[in-house]
Design a protein around this motif. Structure first.
Motif, PDB file in Angstrom:
ATOM      1  N   PRO A   1      -1.452 -10.922  -0.933  1.00 32.00           N
ATOM      2  CA  PRO A   1      -2.185  -9.648  -1.001  1.00 32.00           C
ATOM      3  C   PRO A   1      -1.273  -8.428  -1.179  1.00 32.00           C
ATOM      4  N   GLU A   2      -0.132  -8.426  -0.523  1.00 28.51           N
ATOM      5  CA  GLU A   2       0.724  -7.228  -0.567  1.00 28.51           C
ATOM      6  C   GLU A   2       1.643  -7.215  -1.791  1.00 28.51           C
ATOM      7  N   GLU A   3       1.648  -8.287  -2.574  1.00 22.49           N
ATOM      8  CA  GLU A   3       2.581  -8.356  -3.699  1.00 22.49           C
ATOM      9  C   GLU A   3       2.007  -7.697  -4.958  1.00 22.49           C
ATOM     10  N   THR A   4       2.875  -6.994  -5.686  1.00 20.71           N
ATOM     11  CA  THR A   4       2.475  -6.251  -6.887  1.00 20.71           C
ATOM     12  C   THR A   4       3.022  -6.943  -8.132  1.00 20.71           C
ATOM     13  N   ARG A   5       2.144  -7.138  -9.102  1.00 23.78           N
ATOM     14  CA  ARG A   5       2.594  -7.739 -10.375  1.00 23.78           C
ATOM     15  C   ARG A   5       3.448  -6.751 -11.160  1.00 23.78           C
ATOM     16  N   LEU A   6       4.474  -7.284 -11.803  1.00 23.36           N
ATOM     17  CA  LEU A   6       5.411  -6.470 -12.582  1.00 23.36           C
ATOM     18  C   LEU A   6       5.662  -7.162 -13.918  1.00 23.36           C
ATOM     19  N   THR A   7       5.456  -6.443 -15.014  1.00 18.86           N
ATOM     20  CA  THR A   7       5.849  -6.948 -16.327  1.00 18.86           C
ATOM     21  C   THR A   7       7.178  -6.315 -16.685  1.00 18.86           C
ATOM     22  N   PHE A   8       8.136  -7.168 -16.950  1.00 20.61           N
ATOM     23  CA  PHE A   8       9.510  -6.723 -17.152  1.00 20.61           C
ATOM     24  C   PHE A   8       9.906  -7.121 -18.565  1.00 20.61           C
ATOM     25  N   SER A   9      10.267  -6.124 -19.386  1.00 17.70           N
ATOM     26  CA  SER A   9      10.523  -6.444 -20.787  1.00 17.70           C
ATOM     27  C   SER A   9      11.584  -5.523 -21.360  1.00 17.70           C
ATOM     28  N   GLY A  10      11.978  -5.822 -22.594  1.00 18.95           N
ATOM     29  CA  GLY A  10      12.973  -4.981 -23.241  1.00 18.95           C
ATOM     30  C   GLY A  10      13.556  -5.679 -24.449  1.00 18.95           C
ATOM     31  N   THR A  11      14.656  -5.126 -24.925  1.00 20.93           N
ATOM     32  CA  THR A  11      15.334  -5.662 -26.094  1.00 20.93           C
ATOM     33  C   THR A  11      16.763  -6.016 -25.717  1.00 20.93           C
ATOM     34  N   VAL A  12      17.232  -7.141 -26.259  1.00 20.43           N
ATOM     35  CA  VAL A  12      18.639  -7.505 -26.090  1.00 20.43           C
ATOM     36  C   VAL A  12      19.392  -6.972 -27.299  1.00 20.43           C
ATOM     37  N   ARG A  13      20.450  -6.214 -27.066  1.00 20.71           N
ATOM     38  CA  ARG A  13      21.228  -5.641 -28.168  1.00 20.71           C
ATOM     39  C   ARG A  13      22.699  -5.993 -28.061  1.00 20.71           C
ATOM     40  N   ASP A  14      23.334  -6.010 -29.217  1.00 19.60           N
ATOM     41  CA  ASP A  14      24.778  -6.167 -29.299  1.00 19.60           C
ATOM     42  C   ASP A  14      25.403  -4.829 -28.905  1.00 19.60           C
ATOM     43  N   ALA A  15      26.206  -4.823 -27.855  1.00 24.59           N
ATOM     44  CA  ALA A  15      26.768  -3.557 -27.364  1.00 24.59           C
ATOM     45  C   ALA A  15      27.645  -2.891 -28.417  1.00 24.59           C
ATOM     46  N   ALA A  16      28.247  -3.675 -29.308  1.00 26.08           N
ATOM     47  CA  ALA A  16      29.174  -3.109 -30.301  1.00 26.08           C
ATOM     48  C   ALA A  16      28.432  -2.436 -31.454  1.00 26.08           C
ATOM     49  N   THR A  17      27.282  -2.989 -31.861  1.00 26.65           N
ATOM     50  CA  THR A  17      26.597  -2.496 -33.066  1.00 26.65           C
ATOM     51  C   THR A  17      25.219  -1.918 -32.771  1.00 26.65           C
ATOM     52  N   GLY A  18      24.643  -2.206 -31.612  1.00 27.17           N
ATOM     53  CA  GLY A  18      23.283  -1.772 -31.291  1.00 27.17           C
ATOM     54  C   GLY A  18      22.217  -2.662 -31.907  1.00 27.17           C
ATOM     55  N   ALA A  19      22.628  -3.648 -32.696  1.00 25.10           N
ATOM     56  CA  ALA A  19      21.650  -4.521 -33.363  1.00 25.10           C
ATOM     57  C   ALA A  19      20.976  -5.436 -32.340  1.00 25.10           C
ATOM     58  N   PRO A  20      19.646  -5.664 -32.521  1.00 28.71           N
ATOM     59  CA  PRO A  20      18.964  -6.613 -31.637  1.00 28.71           C
ATOM     60  C   PRO A  20      19.551  -8.014 -31.804  1.00 28.71           C
ATOM     61  N   VAL A  21      19.545  -8.788 -30.718  1.00 30.54           N
ATOM     62  CA  VAL A  21      20.091 -10.139 -30.773  1.00 30.54           C
ATOM     63  C   VAL A  21      18.988 -11.127 -30.424  1.00 30.54           C
ATOM     64  N   ARG A  22      18.721 -12.039 -31.349  1.00 30.64           N
ATOM     65  CA  ARG A  22      17.690 -13.043 -31.094  1.00 30.64           C
ATOM     66  C   ARG A  22      18.309 -14.308 -30.485  1.00 30.64           C
ATOM     67  N   GLY A  23      17.444 -15.118 -29.861  1.00 26.67           N
ATOM     68  CA  GLY A  23      17.889 -16.423 -29.365  1.00 26.67           C
ATOM     69  C   GLY A  23      18.743 -16.365 -28.114  1.00 26.67           C
ATOM     70  N   VAL A  24      18.749 -15.202 -27.448  1.00 23.92           N
ATOM     71  CA  VAL A  24      19.542 -15.098 -26.214  1.00 23.92           C
ATOM     72  C   VAL A  24      18.744 -15.722 -25.069  1.00 23.92           C
ATOM     73  N   ARG A  25      19.423 -16.562 -24.314  1.00 24.12           N
ATOM     74  CA  ARG A  25      18.809 -17.234 -23.179  1.00 24.12           C
ATOM     75  C   ARG A  25      18.933 -16.323 -21.965  1.00 24.12           C
ATOM     76  N   LEU A  26      17.780 -15.860 -21.453  1.00 27.08           N
ATOM     77  CA  LEU A  26      17.762 -14.932 -20.318  1.00 27.08           C
ATOM     78  C   LEU A  26      17.226 -15.664 -19.097  1.00 27.08           C
ATOM     79  N   ASP A  27      18.086 -15.836 -18.119  1.00 29.55           N
ATOM     80  CA  ASP A  27      17.768 -16.593 -16.916  1.00 29.55           C
ATOM     81  C   ASP A  27      17.564 -15.594 -15.774  1.00 29.55           C
ATOM     82  N   PHE A  28      16.331 -15.541 -15.264  1.00 32.10           N
ATOM     83  CA  PHE A  28      15.977 -14.577 -14.209  1.00 32.10           C
ATOM     84  C   PHE A  28      15.746 -15.293 -12.878  1.00 32.10           C
TER      85      PHE A  28
END
Ligand code: MBD
Ligand code: FE
Length: 259
Positions: A98-125
């Protein structure tokens, strides 16, 4: 000479610094024995690694991993496990309390050097629940998603609570004796890898935590790792939901020179 020279040098340097502390505080033999008894208790509790993390690991992260640029790295902590794929991004293995709140967490993975989006990155939460408890036997609030062709990711999870699980063990004993709390500001852990190589291990902090300014892991919280919450409708219970966006910037990806 045989033996590990690095280990030997680290031992000498460490003991030298501790000998300075003994001199400075006139530490008695009885006090040293009390410290030894404490370490025996700590080892029996299984939390030696946690106390070392709390005291020293952030310094290691800042010096070794933090120098590469990209999203600031943070402690892996003690509770990473073998996680399952979550193709639809839903991290819940049981309904919210009952006290827990749902959270949708999202965003884009980017290459820090170029700013380009990076596909296929495995994100382990992985994260604690609304009571600040990690699921240590199952996979509730743990799982892996893969960034899509636009570098986007999305998980559906719960807002974690502050973590304070050491009240009844030697870590809590130590912090209580010093008159300090032993609470971690609420956070979500993240490990990002590509083709089997880990490029980032970090933690994202919840803006609603009362412990952002006093996390007992000194130096862990920084403004750039605190996410922003936005209202996001209501769930099946009629309870308001939240969403947060976080851009993940990976440094040192193949094809780019180190920053
Ligand atoms: C945690 O959840 C954690 O992430 C760290 C680094 C230390 C103790 C508990
Ligand atoms: Fe944690």
């Amino acid at each position: 000479m045989e033996g590990n020279a690095r280990l030997s040098a680290i031992w000498e340097a460490s003991i030298g610094k501790l000998q300075d502390v003994v001199r400075e505080f006139h530490i008695t033999q009885d006090e040293l024995h009390a410290a030894g008894d404490y370490f025996n208790r700590l080892g029996q509790s299984g939390f030696s690694r946690s106390l070392i993390d709390v005291a020293l690991a952030m310094t290691s992260v800042d010096v070794i991993d933090g120098a590469r640029g990209g999203t600031r790295p943070n402690l892996e902590g003690p509770y990473h496990g073998a996680h399952i794929q979550r193709p639809d991004g839903d991290m819940l293995d049981r309904p919210p309390r009952p006290e827990e709140t749902r959270l949708t967490f999202s965003g884009t993975v980017r290459d820090a050097a170029t700013g380009a989006p990076v596909r296929g990155v495995r994100l382990d939460f992985w994260q604690a629940d609304g009571e600040g408890i990690y699921d240590l036997t199952g996979s509730h609030l743990r799982g892996i998603v893969i960034s899509d062709d636009e570098g986007r990711y999305r998980i559906r999870t719960l807002v974690p609570s502050d973590y304070s699980q050491h009240d009844h063990d030697p870590i809590g004993e130590l912090f209580r004796a010093m008159g300090r709390h032993n609470t971690r500001a609420a956070h979500i852990h993240l490990k990002a890898s590509l083709d089997g190589k880990v490029y980032l291990t970090t933690q994202l902090f919840m803006p609603t935590s009362a412990f952002l300014g006093s996390d007992y892991v000194a130096g862990a919280v920084s403004d750039d790792l605190v996410v922003a919450f936005h209202p996001d409708g209501a769930d099946e219970r009629g309870k308001p939901c939240l969403r947060a966006d976080f851009e993940i910037h990976l440094a040192g990806l193949p094809g780019n020179p180190p920053l």
